[in-house]
Design a protein around this motif. Structure first.
Motif, PDB file in Angstrom:
ATOM      1  N   MET A  35       0.853  -1.177   0.000  1.00  0.00           N
ATOM      2  CA  MET A  35       0.000   0.000   0.000  1.00  0.00           C
ATOM      3  C   MET A  35       0.888   1.226   0.000  1.00  0.00           C
ATOM      4  N   ILE A  36       0.331   2.327  -0.412  1.00  0.00           N
ATOM      5  CA  ILE A  36       1.016   3.619  -0.406  1.00  0.00           C
ATOM      6  C   ILE A  36       0.278   4.527   0.565  1.00  0.00           C
ATOM      7  N   VAL A  37       1.034   5.182   1.447  1.00  0.00           N
ATOM      8  CA  VAL A  37       0.457   6.111   2.418  1.00  0.00           C
ATOM      9  C   VAL A  37       1.059   7.488   2.153  1.00  0.00           C
ATOM     10  N   CYS A  39       4.391   4.056  10.652  1.00  0.00           N
ATOM     11  CA  CYS A  39       5.346   2.962  10.411  1.00  0.00           C
ATOM     12  C   CYS A  39       5.128   1.823  11.405  1.00  0.00           C
ATOM     13  N   ASP A  40       4.851   2.160  12.652  1.00  0.00           N
ATOM     14  CA  ASP A  40       4.566   1.134  13.664  1.00  0.00           C
ATOM     15  C   ASP A  40       3.309   0.338  13.315  1.00  0.00           C
ATOM     16  N   ARG A  41       2.236   1.041  12.900  1.00  0.00           N
ATOM     17  CA  ARG A  41       1.000   0.362  12.512  1.00  0.00           C
ATOM     18  C   ARG A  41       1.253  -0.549  11.316  1.00  0.00           C
ATOM     19  N   HIS A  63       8.682   1.675   4.004  1.00  0.00           N
ATOM     20  CA  HIS A  63       9.794   2.351   3.339  1.00  0.00           C
ATOM     21  C   HIS A  63       9.411   3.825   3.242  1.00  0.00           C
ATOM     22  N   VAL A  64      10.074   4.656   4.011  1.00  0.00           N
ATOM     23  CA  VAL A  64       9.744   6.076   4.081  1.00  0.00           C
ATOM     24  C   VAL A  64      10.469   6.815   2.965  1.00  0.00           C
ATOM     25  N   ALA A  75       4.339   0.620   1.828  1.00  0.00           N
ATOM     26  CA  ALA A  75       4.228  -0.529   2.732  1.00  0.00           C
ATOM     27  C   ALA A  75       4.266  -1.797   1.885  1.00  0.00           C
ATOM     28  N   ILE A  76       5.350  -2.551   2.020  1.00  0.00           N
ATOM     29  CA  ILE A  76       5.538  -3.758   1.230  1.00  0.00           C
ATOM     30  C   ILE A  76       5.209  -4.960   2.103  1.00  0.00           C
ATOM     31  N   GLY A  77       4.372  -5.834   1.579  1.00  0.00           N
ATOM     32  CA  GLY A  77       4.014  -6.987   2.387  1.00  0.00           C
ATOM     33  C   GLY A  77       3.000  -7.879   1.725  1.00  0.00           C
TER      34      GLY A  77
END
Length: 85
Positions: free
Chosen positions: A1-3, A18-20, A29-30, A41-43
């Motif tokens: 996802m992209i935030v 990042c913690d969530r 990855h900031v 967010a890679i996963g």
């Protein structure tokens, strides 16, 4: 996802996101730009409830899934053969 974080997001807000992301099983990855910060967010596949949870957090402008897997090098993207020199 992209935030996509809001333009004035604090370091505390970025770290909270990042913690969530880590709690959901992703690796954050900031990416810091001149005007705002984006977190990739890679996963394991994007779940709607994770995205909605992230969207509602302080400092977040938007969150959305990555719809297509990125393929940096593949035969699908580059169908012609590479010549060897």
């Amino acid at each position: 996802m992209i935030v996509a974080m809001q333009a004035g997001a604090t370091e505390s807000q970025i770290e909270h996101i990042c913690d969530r992301i880590r709690e959901f099983g992703y690796t954050p990855h900031v990416i810091r730009g001149t005007e705002r910060t984006v977190i990739a967010a890679i996963g394991p596949g994007d779940k709607k409830e994770h995205i909605e949870h992230i969207k509602s957090a302080d400092g977040v402008e938007n969150a959305f899934p990555i719809l297509q897997p990125f393929k940096l090098v593949s035969h699908e993207v580059k169908k012609q053969k590479r010549s060897r020199i």
